[in-house]
Design a protein around this motif. Structure first.
Motif, PDB file in Angstrom:
ATOM      1  N   ASN A  97       0.848  -1.180   0.000  1.00 37.90           N
ATOM      2  CA  ASN A  97       0.000   0.000   0.000  1.00 37.90           C
ATOM      3  C   ASN A  97       0.891   1.240   0.000  1.00 37.90           C
ATOM      4  N   SER A  98       0.562   2.218  -0.825  1.00 39.39           N
ATOM      5  CA  SER A  98       1.477   3.345  -1.040  1.00 39.39           C
ATOM      6  C   SER A  98       1.198   4.562  -0.160  1.00 39.39           C
ATOM      7  N   PHE A  99       0.244   4.482   0.757  1.00 34.95           N
ATOM      8  CA  PHE A  99      -0.139   5.681   1.501  1.00 34.95           C
ATOM      9  C   PHE A  99       1.021   6.255   2.312  1.00 34.95           C
ATOM     10  N   ASP A 100       1.737   5.421   3.051  1.00 33.73           N
ATOM     11  CA  ASP A 100       2.851   5.933   3.852  1.00 33.73           C
ATOM     12  C   ASP A 100       4.003   6.407   2.968  1.00 33.73           C
ATOM     13  N   ALA A 101       4.172   5.770   1.824  1.00 30.62           N
ATOM     14  CA  ALA A 101       5.193   6.240   0.883  1.00 30.62           C
ATOM     15  C   ALA A 101       4.857   7.649   0.418  1.00 30.62           C
ATOM     16  N   HIS A 102       3.565   7.922   0.230  1.00 31.24           N
ATOM     17  CA  HIS A 102       3.158   9.264  -0.174  1.00 31.24           C
ATOM     18  C   HIS A 102       3.327  10.261   0.974  1.00 31.24           C
ATOM     19  N   ARG A 103       3.111   9.820   2.201  1.00 29.40           N
ATOM     20  CA  ARG A 103       3.369  10.723   3.333  1.00 29.40           C
ATOM     21  C   ARG A 103       4.867  11.047   3.399  1.00 29.40           C
ATOM     22  N   PHE A 104       5.687  10.052   3.124  1.00 28.44           N
ATOM     23  CA  PHE A 104       7.141  10.251   3.038  1.00 28.44           C
ATOM     24  C   PHE A 104       7.465  11.302   1.981  1.00 28.44           C
ATOM     25  N   LEU A 105       6.819  11.191   0.816  1.00 28.49           N
ATOM     26  CA  LEU A 105       7.020  12.167  -0.256  1.00 28.49           C
ATOM     27  C   LEU A 105       6.613  13.562   0.187  1.00 28.49           C
ATOM     28  N   GLN A 106       5.454  13.669   0.834  1.00 30.40           N
ATOM     29  CA  GLN A 106       4.962  14.974   1.254  1.00 30.40           C
ATOM     30  C   GLN A 106       5.920  15.641   2.237  1.00 30.40           C
ATOM     31  N   PHE A 107       6.477  14.862   3.150  1.00 32.75           N
ATOM     32  CA  PHE A 107       7.462  15.404   4.090  1.00 32.75           C
ATOM     33  C   PHE A 107       8.709  15.867   3.339  1.00 32.75           C
ATOM     34  N   ALA A 108       9.175  15.040   2.410  1.00 31.24           N
ATOM     35  CA  ALA A 108      10.369  15.392   1.635  1.00 31.24           C
ATOM     36  C   ALA A 108      10.154  16.687   0.866  1.00 31.24           C
ATOM     37  N   LYS A 109       8.937  16.915   0.371  1.00 31.74           N
ATOM     38  CA  LYS A 109       8.644  18.138  -0.371  1.00 31.74           C
ATOM     39  C   LYS A 109       8.844  19.381   0.490  1.00 31.74           C
ATOM     40  N   THR A 110       8.565  19.272   1.776  1.00 35.95           N
ATOM     41  CA  THR A 110       8.739  20.438   2.656  1.00 35.95           C
ATOM     42  C   THR A 110      10.211  20.785   2.825  1.00 35.95           C
ATOM     43  N   LYS A 111      11.089  19.867   2.478  1.00 41.18           N
ATOM     44  CA  LYS A 111      12.537  20.092   2.569  1.00 41.18           C
ATOM     45  C   LYS A 111      13.163  20.340   1.198  1.00 41.18           C
ATOM     46  N   GLY A 112      12.322  20.488   0.187  1.00 42.28           N
ATOM     47  CA  GLY A 112      12.837  20.697  -1.160  1.00 42.28           C
ATOM     48  C   GLY A 112      13.403  19.446  -1.793  1.00 42.28           C
ATOM     49  N   LEU A 113      12.964  18.277  -1.319  1.00 46.14           N
ATOM     50  CA  LEU A 113      13.525  17.002  -1.776  1.00 46.14           C
ATOM     51  C   LEU A 113      12.471  16.103  -2.412  1.00 46.14           C
ATOM     52  N   GLY A 114      11.429  16.694  -2.967  1.00 51.55           N
ATOM     53  CA  GLY A 114      10.358  15.903  -3.552  1.00 51.55           C
ATOM     54  C   GLY A 114      10.818  15.028  -4.701  1.00 51.55           C
ATOM     55  N   ASP A 115      11.597  15.590  -5.604  1.00 52.25           N
ATOM     56  CA  ASP A 115      12.060  14.818  -6.750  1.00 52.25           C
ATOM     57  C   ASP A 115      12.989  13.692  -6.312  1.00 52.25           C
ATOM     58  N   ALA A 116      13.869  13.986  -5.372  1.00 56.16           N
ATOM     59  CA  ALA A 116      14.789  12.967  -4.875  1.00 56.16           C
ATOM     60  C   ALA A 116      14.034  11.833  -4.186  1.00 56.16           C
ATOM     61  N   GLY A 142      14.949   7.851   3.163  1.00 58.25           N
ATOM     62  CA  GLY A 142      14.946   9.254   3.538  1.00 58.25           C
ATOM     63  C   GLY A 142      16.313   9.764   3.947  1.00 58.25           C
ATOM     64  N   THR A 143      17.006   8.993   4.747  1.00 59.94           N
ATOM     65  CA  THR A 143      18.337   9.425   5.183  1.00 59.94           C
ATOM     66  C   THR A 143      19.301   9.487   3.997  1.00 59.94           C
ATOM     67  N   ILE A 145      18.709  10.669   1.180  1.00 59.49           N
ATOM     68  CA  ILE A 145      18.568  11.946   0.460  1.00 59.49           C
ATOM     69  C   ILE A 145      18.689  13.144   1.393  1.00 59.49           C
ATOM     70  N   GLY A 146      18.996  12.890   2.655  1.00 59.50           N
ATOM     71  CA  GLY A 146      19.257  13.999   3.572  1.00 59.50           C
ATOM     72  C   GLY A 146      18.158  14.325   4.555  1.00 59.50           C
ATOM     73  N   LEU A 147      17.128  13.496   4.656  1.00 63.03           N
ATOM     74  CA  LEU A 147      16.078  13.736   5.651  1.00 63.03           C
ATOM     75  C   LEU A 147      16.549  13.265   7.020  1.00 63.03           C
ATOM     76  N   ASP A 148      16.026  13.910   8.059  1.00 64.56           N
ATOM     77  CA  ASP A 148      16.385  13.528   9.420  1.00 64.56           C
ATOM     78  C   ASP A 148      15.647  12.245   9.796  1.00 64.56           C
ATOM     79  N   ALA A 149      16.394  11.226  10.189  1.00 68.06           N
ATOM     80  CA  ALA A 149      15.815   9.915  10.458  1.00 68.06           C
ATOM     81  C   ALA A 149      14.821   9.951  11.613  1.00 68.06           C
ATOM     82  N   ALA A 150      15.170  10.653  12.688  1.00 66.26           N
ATOM     83  CA  ALA A 150      14.292  10.701  13.857  1.00 66.26           C
ATOM     84  C   ALA A 150      12.992  11.423  13.535  1.00 66.26           C
ATOM     85  N   GLU A 151      13.093  12.520  12.789  1.00 71.00           N
ATOM     86  CA  GLU A 151      11.891  13.263  12.428  1.00 71.00           C
ATOM     87  C   GLU A 151      11.000  12.434  11.507  1.00 71.00           C
TER      88      GLU A 151
END
Length: 235
Positions: A97-116, A142-143, A145-151
């Protein structure tokens, strides 16, 4: 000019469309003025995550195909992906199921990392056979591409960005997307499917020409000198 792209992690044509669109951007002289935003879409919101289940069996069940025909279709898609330099290992794909993957994408977008993030998800699903619903996997992606693992861990364990995903899905309905990939250029033009590079390039040229007329660049003043202004004063 903004280009919005609705896609789903499990859509094989979305990854192919991404590559073809990127090829079009590489040929587009004003590519630096194009802002790409990835949008969430779920082809099967009710899909259960089932590691170990064959994707051919899933397609046979949901589409009424035989497993043999499903294999033929996947072979054709794999060959299409290879034409744009992508390696598909459909036999390794994990139904998820892709829902959490999309939440991951949405978070990445807030960091300017949507494409990555989108690139990581596609590669994980189609090439590496990773479970894109698994939180540990998403944290690893996530880590990378530079996202904070704990967050990211805290987000995945909660419900943050769920509404962002649902909002994108609702917007897809409003702009007429019935499938993915679906490209919307400047909220005026739409391109549906993994079109060839030439089609994307033509769409970019047409929509950008209109956008540029509506958004002229201010003149750059290279030098100041003696002049007269409207009230008649001169200096």
């Amino acid at each position: 000019m903004k280009v919005e792209i609705w896609s789903d992690v499990m859509c094989p044509f979305c990854y192919i469309g991404k590559r073809r669109f990127e090829s079009a951007l590489a040929e587009f002289p004003q590519a630096d003025q194009i802002q790409v935003e990835w949008k969430s879409f779920q082809l099967n919101p009710q899909m259960k995550t089932e590691p170990g289940r064959s994707i051919n069996d899933y397609l046979a069940e949901t589409k009424g195909w035989t497993p043999e025909y499903a294999q033929q279709v996947n072979d054709q898609v794999t060959n299409m992906a290879a034409e744009v330099g992508l390696e598909y290992n459909m036999d390794k794909a994990v139904l998820a199921n892709s829902f959490d993957a999309h939440r991951f994408l949405q978070f990445a977008k807030t960091k300017g990392l949507g494409d990555a993030a989108e690139e990581q998800l596609f590669k994980a699903y189609f090439t590496d056979g990773r479970n894109t619903a698994d939180h540990a996997t998403l944290i690893e992606l996530g880590t990378a591409i530079g996202l904070d693992a704990a967050e990211l861990k805290a987000i995945l364990e909660g419900t943050r960005f769920s509404e962002d995903v649902r909002r994108d899905i609702y917007e897809a309905q409003q702009v007429g997307a019935r499938g993915v990939p679906f490209f919307v250029l400047d909220r005026k033009y739409a391109v549906s499917g993994a079109q060839h590079t030439e089609t994307f390039l033509g769409a970019l040229q047409q929509s950008f020409a209109e956008w540029e007329k509506a958004n002229p660049k201010p003149l750059v003043n290279l030098a100041d000198g003696a002049n007269c202004i409207i009230d008649g004063q001169c200096d």
